[in-house]
Design a protein around this motif. Structure first.
Motif, PDB file in Angstrom:
ATOM      1  N   ARG A 180      43.570   8.995  63.472  1.00  0.00           N
ATOM      2  CA  ARG A 180      43.632   8.401  64.815  1.00  0.00           C
ATOM      3  C   ARG A 180      44.572   9.278  65.646  1.00  0.00           C
ATOM      4  NH1 ARG A 180      48.620   4.573  64.711  1.00  0.00           N
ATOM      5  NH2 ARG A 180      49.716   5.526  62.983  1.00  0.00           N
ATOM      6  N   VAL A 181      44.314   9.269  66.963  1.00  0.00           N
ATOM      7  CA  VAL A 181      45.130  10.068  67.870  1.00  0.00           C
ATOM      8  C   VAL A 181      46.022   9.120  68.662  1.00  0.00           C
ATOM      9  CG1 VAL A 181      45.129  11.751  69.749  1.00  0.00           C
ATOM     10  CG2 VAL A 181      43.249  11.753  68.075  1.00  0.00           C
ATOM     11  N   ILE A 182      47.329   9.379  68.609  1.00  0.00           N
ATOM     12  CA  ILE A 182      48.280   8.615  69.421  1.00  0.00           C
ATOM     13  C   ILE A 182      48.508   9.422  70.696  1.00  0.00           C
ATOM     14  CG2 ILE A 182      50.651   7.737  69.539  1.00  0.00           C
ATOM     15  CD1 ILE A 182      50.548   7.736  66.390  1.00  0.00           C
ATOM     16  N   GLN A 183      48.023   8.883  71.827  1.00  0.00           N
ATOM     17  CA  GLN A 183      48.154   9.620  73.093  1.00  0.00           C
ATOM     18  C   GLN A 183      49.585   9.527  73.605  1.00  0.00           C
ATOM     19  OE1 GLN A 183      45.531  11.257  74.247  1.00  0.00           O
ATOM     20  NE2 GLN A 183      43.809  10.272  73.186  1.00  0.00           N
ATOM     21  N   GLU A 184      50.099  10.636  74.069  1.00  0.00           N
ATOM     22  CA  GLU A 184      51.422  10.674  74.715  1.00  0.00           C
ATOM     23  C   GLU A 184      52.464   9.886  73.933  1.00  0.00           C
ATOM     24  OE1 GLU A 184      51.115   9.686  78.854  1.00  0.00           O
ATOM     25  OE2 GLU A 184      49.370  10.987  79.110  1.00  0.00           O
ATOM     26  N   TYR A 185      52.790  10.387  72.774  1.00  0.00           N
ATOM     27  CA  TYR A 185      53.772   9.754  71.892  1.00  0.00           C
ATOM     28  C   TYR A 185      55.073   9.455  72.659  1.00  0.00           C
ATOM     29  CZ  TYR A 185      57.414   9.596  68.314  1.00  0.00           C
ATOM     30  OH  TYR A 185      58.503   9.259  67.559  1.00  0.00           O
ATOM     31  N   ASP A 186      55.545   8.216  72.511  1.00  0.00           N
ATOM     32  CA  ASP A 186      56.664   7.767  73.353  1.00  0.00           C
ATOM     33  C   ASP A 186      58.037   7.976  72.729  1.00  0.00           C
ATOM     34  OD1 ASP A 186      56.782   5.892  71.369  1.00  0.00           O
ATOM     35  OD2 ASP A 186      56.326   4.160  72.642  1.00  0.00           O
ATOM     36  N   GLY A 187      58.103   8.569  71.528  1.00  0.00           N
ATOM     37  CA  GLY A 187      59.403   8.837  70.918  1.00  0.00           C
ATOM     38  C   GLY A 187      59.898   7.709  70.029  1.00  0.00           C
ATOM     39  N   GLY A 188      59.093   6.676  69.857  1.00  0.00           N
ATOM     40  CA  GLY A 188      59.522   5.542  69.024  1.00  0.00           C
ATOM     41  C   GLY A 188      59.017   5.660  67.590  1.00  0.00           C
ATOM     42  N   GLU A 189      59.182   4.558  66.831  1.00  0.00           N
ATOM     43  CA  GLU A 189      58.672   4.522  65.459  1.00  0.00           C
ATOM     44  C   GLU A 189      57.154   4.536  65.467  1.00  0.00           C
ATOM     45  OE1 GLU A 189      60.202   1.096  63.464  1.00  0.00           O
ATOM     46  OE2 GLU A 189      62.133   2.060  63.051  1.00  0.00           O
ATOM     47  N   ARG A 244      57.939  14.175  71.814  1.00  0.00           N
ATOM     48  CA  ARG A 244      57.722  13.136  72.816  1.00  0.00           C
ATOM     49  C   ARG A 244      56.754  13.664  73.880  1.00  0.00           C
ATOM     50  NH1 ARG A 244      61.976   9.126  74.647  1.00  0.00           N
ATOM     51  NH2 ARG A 244      63.356  10.187  73.185  1.00  0.00           N
ATOM     52  N   GLY A 245      55.763  12.872  74.215  1.00  0.00           N
ATOM     53  CA  GLY A 245      54.785  13.298  75.218  1.00  0.00           C
ATOM     54  C   GLY A 245      53.577  14.017  74.640  1.00  0.00           C
ATOM     55  N   HIS A 246      53.695  14.443  73.346  1.00  0.00           N
ATOM     56  CA  HIS A 246      52.541  15.094  72.710  1.00  0.00           C
ATOM     57  C   HIS A 246      51.527  14.041  72.257  1.00  0.00           C
ATOM     58  CE1 HIS A 246      54.148  19.299  71.603  1.00  0.00           C
ATOM     59  NE2 HIS A 246      55.035  18.767  72.429  1.00  0.00           N
ATOM     60  N   ASP A 247      50.297  14.483  72.086  1.00  0.00           N
ATOM     61  CA  ASP A 247      49.290  13.647  71.433  1.00  0.00           C
ATOM     62  C   ASP A 247      49.383  13.941  69.938  1.00  0.00           C
ATOM     63  OD1 ASP A 247      48.443  12.858  73.991  1.00  0.00           O
ATOM     64  OD2 ASP A 247      47.195  14.660  74.134  1.00  0.00           O
ATOM     65  N   LEU A 248      49.621  12.916  69.121  1.00  0.00           N
ATOM     66  CA  LEU A 248      49.812  13.118  67.686  1.00  0.00           C
ATOM     67  C   LEU A 248      48.641  12.540  66.903  1.00  0.00           C
ATOM     68  CD1 LEU A 248      53.602  12.170  67.261  1.00  0.00           C
ATOM     69  CD2 LEU A 248      52.582  14.381  67.881  1.00  0.00           C
ATOM     70  N   VAL A 249      48.251  13.242  65.840  1.00  0.00           N
ATOM     71  CA  VAL A 249      47.195  12.751  64.965  1.00  0.00           C
ATOM     72  C   VAL A 249      47.829  12.371  63.628  1.00  0.00           C
ATOM     73  CG1 VAL A 249      44.916  13.218  63.982  1.00  0.00           C
ATOM     74  CG2 VAL A 249      45.662  14.467  66.027  1.00  0.00           C
ATOM     75  N   THR A 250      47.480  11.189  63.127  1.00  0.00           N
ATOM     76  CA  THR A 250      47.901  10.757  61.791  1.00  0.00           C
ATOM     77  C   THR A 250      46.695  10.132  61.094  1.00  0.00           C
ATOM     78  OG1 THR A 250      48.434   8.431  62.227  1.00  0.00           O
ATOM     79  CG2 THR A 250      50.135  10.045  62.810  1.00  0.00           C
ATOM     80  N   SER A 251      46.861   9.828  59.806  1.00  0.00           N
ATOM     81  CA  SER A 251      45.857   9.022  59.103  1.00  0.00           C
ATOM     82  C   SER A 251      46.173   7.552  59.390  1.00  0.00           C
ATOM     83  CB  SER A 251      45.910   9.296  57.601  1.00  0.00           C
ATOM     84  OG  SER A 251      47.035   8.632  57.037  1.00  0.00           O
ATOM     85  N   ASP A 252      45.469   6.644  58.707  1.00  0.00           N
ATOM     86  CA  ASP A 252      45.789   5.220  58.907  1.00  0.00           C
ATOM     87  C   ASP A 252      46.915   4.775  57.973  1.00  0.00           C
ATOM     88  OD1 ASP A 252      44.597   5.085  56.444  1.00  0.00           O
ATOM     89  OD2 ASP A 252      43.158   3.514  56.967  1.00  0.00           O
TER      90      ASP A 252
END
Ligand SMILES: [Zn+2]
Length: 455
Positions: A138-147, A170-178
Protein backbone atom coordinates in the motif's frame (compact mmCIF):
# COMPACT_ATOMS: atom_id res chain seq x y z
CA UNK A 1 -0.17 17.45 9.53
CA UNK A 2 2.14 20.03 11.03
CA UNK A 3 2.24 23.77 10.71
CA UNK A 4 1.20 25.71 7.63
CA UNK A 5 4.83 26.39 6.73
CA UNK A 6 5.35 22.70 6.02
CA UNK A 7 4.78 21.95 2.40
CA UNK A 8 2.90 18.78 1.65
CA UNK A 9 4.02 18.55 -1.96
CA UNK A 10 6.19 15.51 -2.58
CA UNK A 11 9.86 16.48 -2.44
CA UNK A 12 11.39 15.08 -5.63
CA UNK A 13 15.12 15.72 -5.88
CA UNK A 14 15.05 16.53 -9.61
CA UNK A 15 12.60 16.89 -12.50
CA UNK A 16 13.88 13.63 -13.98
CA UNK A 17 13.27 11.80 -10.67
CA UNK A 18 9.70 13.14 -10.69
CA UNK A 19 9.20 12.17 -14.32
CA UNK A 20 10.27 8.53 -13.94
CA UNK A 21 8.77 7.84 -10.50
CA UNK A 22 5.21 6.89 -11.60
CA UNK A 23 6.49 4.27 -14.06
CA UNK A 24 8.93 2.82 -11.52
CA UNK A 25 6.25 2.67 -8.82
CA UNK A 26 3.85 0.90 -11.20
CA UNK A 27 6.54 -1.70 -12.02
CA UNK A 28 7.52 -2.11 -8.38
CA UNK A 29 3.92 -2.74 -7.26
CA UNK A 30 3.56 -5.40 -9.96
CA UNK A 31 6.87 -7.15 -9.20
CA UNK A 32 6.30 -7.38 -5.43
CA UNK A 33 3.12 -9.36 -6.02
CA UNK A 34 5.21 -12.20 -7.47
CA UNK A 35 6.57 -14.48 -4.74
CA UNK A 36 10.30 -14.97 -5.36
CA UNK A 37 11.54 -16.07 -1.97
CA UNK A 38 14.75 -18.10 -2.10
CA UNK A 39 15.32 -21.08 0.16
CA UNK A 40 18.40 -21.99 2.17
CA UNK A 41 19.61 -25.57 1.72
CA UNK A 42 17.69 -26.29 -1.49
CA UNK A 43 19.55 -28.67 -3.82
CA UNK A 44 18.19 -26.82 -6.88
CA UNK A 45 19.49 -23.72 -8.64
CA UNK A 46 17.75 -21.34 -8.48
CA UNK A 47 16.82 -22.58 -5.02
CA UNK A 48 13.11 -22.03 -5.78
CA UNK A 49 11.50 -22.32 -9.22
CA UNK A 50 9.09 -19.46 -8.46
CA UNK A 51 11.93 -16.96 -8.85
CA UNK A 52 11.72 -17.74 -12.57
CA UNK A 53 8.16 -16.34 -12.65
CA UNK A 54 9.64 -12.86 -12.22
CA UNK A 55 12.80 -13.55 -14.26
CA UNK A 56 10.75 -14.64 -17.27
CA UNK A 57 8.46 -11.63 -16.96
CA UNK A 58 11.45 -9.27 -16.84
CA UNK A 59 13.03 -10.84 -19.92
CA UNK A 60 9.71 -10.49 -21.74
CA UNK A 61 9.31 -6.84 -20.70
CA UNK A 62 12.89 -6.05 -21.76
CA UNK A 63 12.27 -7.63 -25.16
CA UNK A 64 9.06 -5.61 -25.36
CA UNK A 65 11.12 -2.44 -24.86
CA UNK A 66 13.42 -3.46 -27.70
CA UNK A 67 16.28 -5.12 -25.80
CA UNK A 68 16.10 -7.95 -28.30
CA UNK A 69 18.64 -10.33 -26.72
CA UNK A 70 16.94 -10.39 -23.29
CA UNK A 71 16.73 -13.99 -22.10
CA UNK A 72 16.71 -16.21 -19.02
CA UNK A 73 19.61 -18.68 -19.05
CA UNK A 74 19.64 -22.24 -17.69
CA UNK A 75 20.59 -21.02 -14.19
CA UNK A 76 17.82 -18.41 -14.03
CA UNK A 77 19.94 -15.33 -14.77
CA UNK A 78 18.30 -12.66 -16.92
CA UNK A 79 20.77 -10.83 -19.14
CA UNK A 80 20.06 -8.15 -21.74
CA UNK A 81 21.82 -5.47 -23.76
CA UNK A 82 20.85 -1.89 -24.48
CA UNK A 83 23.05 -0.98 -27.44
CA UNK A 84 25.09 2.23 -27.38
CA UNK A 85 23.66 5.42 -28.81
CA UNK A 86 27.12 6.90 -29.18
CA UNK A 87 30.35 5.71 -30.73
CA UNK A 88 30.42 2.25 -29.27
CA UNK A 89 29.63 -0.30 -31.96
CA UNK A 90 27.18 -2.93 -30.75
CA UNK A 91 29.12 -5.68 -32.50
CA UNK A 92 32.36 -4.81 -30.72
CA UNK A 93 31.25 -6.10 -27.35
CA UNK A 94 32.77 -4.81 -24.13
CA UNK A 95 36.27 -3.41 -23.96
CA UNK A 96 38.64 -5.80 -22.18
CA UNK A 97 37.94 -5.74 -18.47
CA UNK A 98 40.11 -3.17 -16.81
CA UNK A 99 41.67 -1.86 -20.01
CA UNK A 100 39.53 1.16 -20.63
CA UNK A 101 39.30 1.86 -16.92
CA UNK A 102 42.91 1.75 -15.86
CA UNK A 103 44.30 3.62 -18.86
CA UNK A 104 43.41 6.92 -17.21
CA UNK A 105 42.87 8.41 -20.65
CA UNK A 106 40.99 11.69 -20.85
CA UNK A 107 37.74 11.73 -22.84
CA UNK A 108 39.43 13.73 -25.58
CA UNK A 109 42.17 11.17 -26.08
CA UNK A 110 39.94 8.12 -25.69
CA UNK A 111 38.46 6.82 -28.92
CA UNK A 112 34.68 6.83 -28.65
CA UNK A 113 34.49 3.10 -29.37
CA UNK A 114 36.25 2.37 -26.09
CA UNK A 115 33.41 3.75 -23.97
CA UNK A 116 33.21 1.15 -21.21
CA UNK A 117 30.25 -1.21 -21.12
CA UNK A 118 28.33 -0.44 -17.92
CA UNK A 119 26.57 -3.31 -16.14
CA UNK A 120 23.53 -2.86 -13.87
CA UNK A 121 22.70 -5.73 -11.54
CA UNK A 122 19.84 -6.49 -9.13
CA UNK A 123 18.50 -9.68 -7.58
CA UNK A 124 15.00 -11.07 -8.09
CA UNK A 125 14.82 -13.21 -4.95
CA UNK A 126 13.58 -12.03 -1.56
CA UNK A 127 14.78 -12.99 1.90
CA UNK A 128 13.62 -16.23 3.54
CA UNK A 129 13.56 -14.38 6.91
CA UNK A 130 9.89 -13.33 6.72
CA UNK A 131 6.88 -14.40 4.65
CA UNK A 132 7.11 -13.36 0.99
CA UNK A 133 3.82 -14.72 -0.37
CA UNK A 134 0.63 -12.66 -0.91
CA UNK A 135 2.34 -9.29 -0.57
CA UNK A 136 -0.28 -6.56 -0.28
CA UNK A 137 1.59 -3.33 -0.83
CA UNK A 138 0.00 0.00 0.00
CA UNK A 139 1.14 3.56 -0.65
CA UNK A 140 0.97 6.10 2.18
CA UNK A 141 0.59 9.48 0.47
CA UNK A 142 2.52 12.40 1.95
CA UNK A 143 3.78 10.70 5.09
CA UNK A 144 3.08 13.00 8.04
CA UNK A 145 6.03 12.02 10.26
CA UNK A 146 3.97 10.01 12.74
CA UNK A 147 3.84 6.32 13.67
CA UNK A 148 3.04 3.95 10.84
CA UNK A 149 0.65 1.10 11.67
CA UNK A 150 -0.02 -1.92 9.52
CA UNK A 151 -3.52 -2.99 8.49
CA UNK A 152 -2.72 -6.74 8.51
CA UNK A 153 -1.00 -6.83 11.93
CA UNK A 154 -1.75 -4.18 14.57
CA UNK A 155 1.26 -5.31 16.65
CA UNK A 156 3.66 -4.04 13.98
CA UNK A 157 4.52 -0.35 14.28
CA UNK A 158 7.15 1.81 12.60
CA UNK A 159 8.12 4.54 15.05
CA UNK A 160 10.07 7.59 13.96
CA UNK A 161 11.68 7.53 17.43
CA UNK A 162 13.50 4.24 16.69
CA UNK A 163 13.89 5.03 13.03
CA UNK A 164 15.65 8.32 12.28
CA UNK A 165 15.49 7.57 8.54
CA UNK A 166 11.70 7.82 8.70
CA UNK A 167 11.85 11.36 10.06
CA UNK A 168 13.83 12.41 7.03
CA UNK A 169 10.95 11.24 4.82
CA UNK A 170 8.16 13.51 6.00
CA UNK A 171 6.13 14.50 2.94
CA UNK A 172 7.31 11.50 0.90
CA UNK A 173 4.96 8.86 -0.44
CA UNK A 174 5.94 5.62 1.33
CA UNK A 175 5.23 2.05 0.28
CA UNK A 176 4.92 -0.75 2.85
CA UNK A 177 3.36 -4.20 3.00
CA UNK A 178 0.27 -4.81 5.15
CA UNK A 179 2.58 -5.93 7.97
CA UNK A 180 2.14 -9.69 7.48
CA UNK A 181 4.80 -10.12 4.79
CA UNK A 182 8.01 -8.65 3.48
CA UNK A 183 7.51 -5.82 1.04
CA UNK A 184 10.27 -7.25 -1.15
CA UNK A 185 11.87 -3.88 -1.91
CA UNK A 186 15.08 -5.85 -1.33
CA UNK A 187 15.63 -6.10 -4.18
CA UNK A 188 12.56 -5.54 -6.36
CA UNK A 189 13.16 -1.83 -5.88
CA UNK A 190 16.52 -2.29 -7.60
CA UNK A 191 14.88 -4.39 -10.30
CA UNK A 192 12.13 -1.79 -10.91
CA UNK A 193 14.65 1.07 -10.95
CA UNK A 194 16.85 -0.64 -13.56
CA UNK A 195 13.74 -1.50 -15.62
CA UNK A 196 12.49 2.08 -15.30
CA UNK A 197 15.88 3.45 -16.39
CA UNK A 198 15.89 1.16 -19.45
CA UNK A 199 12.32 2.16 -20.35
CA UNK A 200 13.35 5.82 -20.17
CA UNK A 201 16.53 5.37 -22.20
CA UNK A 202 14.86 3.45 -25.04
CA UNK A 203 12.37 6.29 -25.46
CA UNK A 204 15.17 8.91 -25.35
CA UNK A 205 17.66 7.74 -27.97
CA UNK A 206 19.06 11.26 -28.11
CA UNK A 207 20.76 10.66 -24.74
CA UNK A 208 24.38 9.58 -25.19
CA UNK A 209 25.44 6.32 -23.60
CA UNK A 210 27.68 3.36 -24.32
CA UNK A 211 26.67 -0.28 -24.35
CA UNK A 212 24.66 -1.21 -21.25
CA UNK A 213 24.34 -4.73 -19.88
CA UNK A 214 21.61 -5.74 -17.46
CA UNK A 215 21.66 -8.78 -15.14
CA UNK A 216 18.93 -9.96 -12.78
CA UNK A 217 20.27 -12.71 -10.54
CA UNK A 218 18.58 -15.36 -8.37
CA UNK A 219 19.47 -16.57 -4.85
CA UNK A 220 21.37 -13.52 -3.61
CA UNK A 221 19.71 -13.73 -0.20
CA UNK A 222 21.13 -17.20 0.42
CA UNK A 223 24.62 -16.14 -0.63
CA UNK A 224 24.58 -17.83 -4.03
CA UNK A 225 23.77 -14.90 -6.34
CA UNK A 226 27.03 -15.11 -8.26
CA UNK A 227 27.41 -18.90 -8.19
CA UNK A 228 26.82 -19.24 -11.94
CA UNK A 229 27.38 -15.61 -12.93
CA UNK A 230 29.23 -15.71 -16.25
CA UNK A 231 31.44 -12.61 -16.24
CA UNK A 232 32.66 -13.25 -19.77
CA UNK A 233 29.13 -13.54 -21.11
CA UNK A 234 28.08 -10.45 -19.16
CA UNK A 235 30.92 -8.58 -20.83
CA UNK A 236 30.77 -5.41 -18.72
CA UNK A 237 33.83 -3.33 -17.87
CA UNK A 238 32.32 -1.84 -14.75
CA UNK A 239 29.08 -2.67 -12.94
CA UNK A 240 26.83 -1.51 -10.14
CA UNK A 241 24.52 -3.56 -7.99
CA UNK A 242 21.35 -1.60 -7.22
CA UNK A 243 20.70 -3.17 -3.83
CA UNK A 244 21.61 -0.54 -1.23
CA UNK A 245 19.40 1.50 1.05
CA UNK A 246 19.50 5.22 1.95
CA UNK A 247 19.14 7.68 -0.95
CA UNK A 248 22.50 9.09 -2.03
CA UNK A 249 24.61 6.23 -0.70
CA UNK A 250 27.25 4.32 -2.61
CA UNK A 251 28.50 1.31 -0.72
CA UNK A 252 32.13 0.82 -1.67
CA UNK A 253 33.24 -1.30 1.26
CA UNK A 254 32.18 -4.68 2.52
CA UNK A 255 33.58 -6.80 5.27
CA UNK A 256 36.42 -9.16 4.51
CA UNK A 257 35.19 -12.52 5.65
CA UNK A 258 36.51 -15.95 6.57
CA UNK A 259 35.00 -18.99 8.18
CA UNK A 260 37.04 -20.91 10.75
CA UNK A 261 36.29 -24.36 12.08
CA UNK A 262 38.06 -25.74 15.11
CA UNK A 263 37.80 -29.50 15.56
CA UNK A 264 38.72 -31.01 18.90
CA UNK A 265 39.20 -34.77 19.14
CA UNK A 266 38.98 -36.22 22.63
CA UNK A 267 38.57 -39.80 23.77
CA UNK A 268 35.27 -41.45 24.65
CA UNK A 269 34.87 -44.41 26.95
CA UNK A 270 32.02 -45.82 29.09
CA UNK A 271 31.55 -43.30 31.90
CA UNK A 272 31.71 -46.17 34.44
CA UNK A 273 35.31 -46.88 33.51
CA UNK A 274 36.37 -43.41 32.46
CA UNK A 275 38.61 -42.32 35.31
CA UNK A 276 41.95 -41.14 33.97
CA UNK A 277 41.03 -42.17 30.44
CA UNK A 278 38.14 -40.06 29.10
CA UNK A 279 39.00 -36.82 27.29
CA UNK A 280 35.73 -34.90 26.83
CA UNK A 281 35.94 -32.76 23.68
CA UNK A 282 32.75 -30.89 24.66
CA UNK A 283 34.43 -29.51 27.77
CA UNK A 284 37.54 -28.54 25.81
CA UNK A 285 35.33 -26.72 23.31
CA UNK A 286 33.65 -24.87 26.18
CA UNK A 287 37.12 -24.00 27.51
CA UNK A 288 38.03 -22.49 24.15
CA UNK A 289 34.80 -20.47 23.96
CA UNK A 290 35.40 -19.27 27.52
CA UNK A 291 38.73 -17.79 26.43
CA UNK A 292 37.08 -15.44 23.88
CA UNK A 293 37.13 -11.78 24.94
CA UNK A 294 34.14 -10.86 27.14
CA UNK A 295 34.00 -7.30 25.79
CA UNK A 296 34.03 -6.46 22.11
CA UNK A 297 34.99 -8.58 19.10
CA UNK A 298 31.44 -9.95 18.81
CA UNK A 299 28.54 -8.96 16.52
CA UNK A 300 26.39 -8.24 19.59
CA UNK A 301 28.92 -5.76 21.00
CA UNK A 302 30.27 -3.97 17.92
CA UNK A 303 29.13 -1.63 15.16
CA UNK A 304 30.63 0.73 12.60
CA UNK A 305 34.07 -0.39 11.48
CA UNK A 306 34.79 -2.86 14.29
CA UNK A 307 35.19 -6.49 13.27
CA UNK A 308 34.34 -9.64 15.18
CA UNK A 309 34.92 -13.32 15.90
CA UNK A 310 31.56 -15.03 16.03
CA UNK A 311 30.86 -18.64 17.07
CA UNK A 312 27.94 -19.74 14.84
CA UNK A 313 27.50 -23.40 15.69
CA UNK A 314 28.72 -26.16 17.95
CA UNK A 315 28.41 -29.76 16.80
CA UNK A 316 29.74 -32.69 18.68
CA UNK A 317 29.85 -35.33 21.36
CA UNK A 318 32.41 -36.52 23.89
CA UNK A 319 34.67 -37.99 21.20
CA UNK A 320 34.77 -35.04 18.85
CA UNK A 321 33.43 -31.48 18.81
CA UNK A 322 33.58 -28.89 16.02
CA UNK A 323 33.18 -25.17 16.62
CA UNK A 324 32.19 -23.11 13.58
CA UNK A 325 33.12 -19.45 13.58
CA UNK A 326 32.78 -16.61 11.14
CA UNK A 327 35.34 -13.82 11.41
CA UNK A 328 34.79 -10.38 9.87
CA UNK A 329 36.72 -7.15 9.53
CA UNK A 330 37.08 -4.28 7.05
CA UNK A 331 40.85 -4.49 7.34
CA UNK A 332 42.73 -7.49 5.90
CA UNK A 333 45.45 -7.40 8.57
CA UNK A 334 42.97 -7.23 11.42
CA UNK A 335 41.02 -10.10 9.84
CA UNK A 336 44.24 -12.15 9.84
CA UNK A 337 44.63 -11.16 13.50
CA UNK A 338 41.17 -12.54 14.34
CA UNK A 339 42.07 -15.82 12.59
CA UNK A 340 45.35 -15.90 14.54
CA UNK A 341 43.46 -15.40 17.81
CA UNK A 342 41.42 -18.55 17.16
CA UNK A 343 44.58 -20.51 16.31
CA UNK A 344 46.19 -19.29 19.55
CA UNK A 345 43.17 -20.24 21.67
CA UNK A 346 43.15 -23.67 20.01
CA UNK A 347 46.86 -24.05 20.86
CA UNK A 348 46.22 -23.07 24.48
CA UNK A 349 43.46 -25.67 24.80
CA UNK A 350 45.67 -28.30 23.18
CA UNK A 351 48.56 -27.42 25.51
CA UNK A 352 46.30 -27.87 28.54
CA UNK A 353 45.22 -31.37 27.45
CA UNK A 354 48.02 -33.06 25.47
CA UNK A 355 45.87 -36.14 24.83
CA UNK A 356 43.42 -34.10 22.74
CA UNK A 357 44.00 -33.31 19.07
CA UNK A 358 42.95 -29.85 17.95
CA UNK A 359 42.86 -28.74 14.33
CA UNK A 360 41.94 -25.38 12.80
CA UNK A 361 40.73 -24.85 9.22
CA UNK A 362 40.37 -21.31 7.83
CA UNK A 363 38.38 -20.71 4.64
CA UNK A 364 38.31 -17.39 2.83
CA UNK A 365 34.74 -16.24 2.04
CA UNK A 366 35.00 -12.80 0.41
CA UNK A 367 37.18 -9.72 0.59
CA UNK A 368 36.45 -6.04 1.17
CA UNK A 369 35.64 -4.70 -2.31
CA UNK A 370 37.53 -1.51 -1.49
CA UNK A 371 40.77 -3.40 -2.13
CA UNK A 372 39.63 -4.01 -5.73
CA UNK A 373 37.79 -0.73 -6.35
CA UNK A 374 40.96 1.21 -5.46
CA UNK A 375 42.36 0.26 -8.89
CA UNK A 376 39.27 1.75 -10.61
CA UNK A 377 38.67 5.17 -9.05
CA UNK A 378 36.46 6.26 -11.94
CA UNK A 379 33.84 3.71 -10.88
CA UNK A 380 33.00 5.65 -7.72
CA UNK A 381 33.58 9.09 -9.22
CA UNK A 382 31.07 8.42 -12.00
CA UNK A 383 28.47 7.26 -9.47
CA UNK A 384 29.01 10.36 -7.33
CA UNK A 385 28.57 12.63 -10.36
CA UNK A 386 25.36 10.81 -11.32
CA UNK A 387 23.96 11.04 -7.78
CA UNK A 388 24.65 14.80 -7.72
CA UNK A 389 22.85 15.21 -11.05
CA UNK A 390 19.87 13.38 -9.56
CA UNK A 391 19.78 16.12 -6.92
CA UNK A 392 21.34 14.29 -3.97
CA UNK A 393 24.56 14.59 -2.01
CA UNK A 394 26.56 11.36 -2.54
CA UNK A 395 27.84 9.56 0.52
CA UNK A 396 30.19 6.58 0.60
CA UNK A 397 29.32 3.92 3.12
CA UNK A 398 30.57 0.56 4.36
CA UNK A 399 28.32 -2.50 4.70
CA UNK A 400 28.73 -4.82 7.69
CA UNK A 401 28.25 -7.76 5.39
CA UNK A 402 28.97 -8.86 1.84
CA UNK A 403 27.32 -8.18 -1.50
CA UNK A 404 27.31 -9.96 -4.81
CA UNK A 405 29.38 -7.00 -5.97
CA UNK A 406 32.12 -7.94 -3.50
CA UNK A 407 32.54 -11.27 -5.25
CA UNK A 408 32.28 -9.74 -8.73
CA UNK A 409 34.86 -7.11 -7.77
CA UNK A 410 37.22 -9.81 -6.54
CA UNK A 411 36.77 -11.64 -9.85
CA UNK A 412 37.81 -8.55 -11.79
CA UNK A 413 34.57 -6.63 -12.40
CA UNK A 414 34.55 -3.52 -10.16
CA UNK A 415 30.99 -3.47 -8.73
CA UNK A 416 30.04 -1.06 -5.92
CA UNK A 417 26.48 -0.96 -4.60
CA UNK A 418 24.04 1.90 -5.25
CA UNK A 419 21.07 2.92 -3.12
CA UNK A 420 17.50 1.84 -3.90
CA UNK A 421 15.73 4.00 -1.29
CA UNK A 422 14.44 1.00 0.69
CA UNK A 423 14.75 0.54 4.46
CA UNK A 424 14.26 -2.14 7.16
CA UNK A 425 15.22 -4.97 4.87
CA UNK A 426 14.22 -8.56 5.69
CA UNK A 427 11.40 -7.42 7.96
CA UNK A 428 7.63 -7.10 7.62
CA UNK A 429 8.10 -3.37 8.34
CA UNK A 430 10.20 -2.85 5.19
CA UNK A 431 9.42 0.50 3.54
CA UNK A 432 10.50 2.60 0.58
CA UNK A 433 9.95 6.16 -0.57
CA UNK A 434 8.53 6.72 -4.06
CA UNK A 435 10.56 9.94 -4.31
CA UNK A 436 13.77 8.04 -3.51
CA UNK A 437 12.90 5.39 -6.12
CA UNK A 438 12.62 8.20 -8.64
CA UNK A 439 16.01 9.54 -7.53
CA UNK A 440 17.60 6.08 -7.80
CA UNK A 441 16.25 5.64 -11.33
CA UNK A 442 17.39 9.13 -12.33
CA UNK A 443 20.85 8.27 -10.92
CA UNK A 444 21.08 5.25 -13.24
CA UNK A 445 20.00 7.32 -16.26
CA UNK A 446 22.66 9.92 -15.44
CA UNK A 447 25.27 7.28 -14.65
CA UNK A 448 25.37 5.70 -18.11
CA UNK A 449 25.68 9.17 -19.64
CA UNK A 450 28.52 10.11 -17.28
CA UNK A 451 30.46 7.05 -18.45
CA UNK A 452 29.89 7.98 -22.11
CA UNK A 453 30.51 11.70 -21.94
CA UNK A 454 32.36 12.86 -18.84
CA UNK A 455 35.33 10.50 -18.85
ZN1 LIG B 1 19.40 -7.34 -1.51
Amino acid sequence: MGTVTETSSAPFTSPLAAEVAPDVLERFLRYVRIDTQSQEGSPAYPSTAKQLDLSRLLAEELRGMGLADAAVDEHGYVMATLPATLGHSAAAGGAQAGGALSSGASPESRPVDTIPTVGLVAHVDTSPEARGRDVKARVIQEYDGGEIRFPGDPTQVLRPADNPDLLRHRGHDLVTSDGTTLLGADDKAGVAEIMGAMAYLVTHPELPHGRIRIAFTPDEEIGLGTKHFDLRKFGADVAYTVDGSTAGEIQDETFSASSVSVTIRGHNIHPGYAKGKMVNSIKLAADLLGRLPREGLSPESTEGRAGYVHPMAVEGSVEETTLRFIVRDFDAERLAGHEALLRRLADEVAAGEPRARVSVVVERSYRNMKEYLAAHPRTLRAAETAIRRAGLEPRRAAIRGGTDGARLSEQGLPTPNLFTGAHDYHSVREWISVQDMGAATATLIHLVQVWAVDG
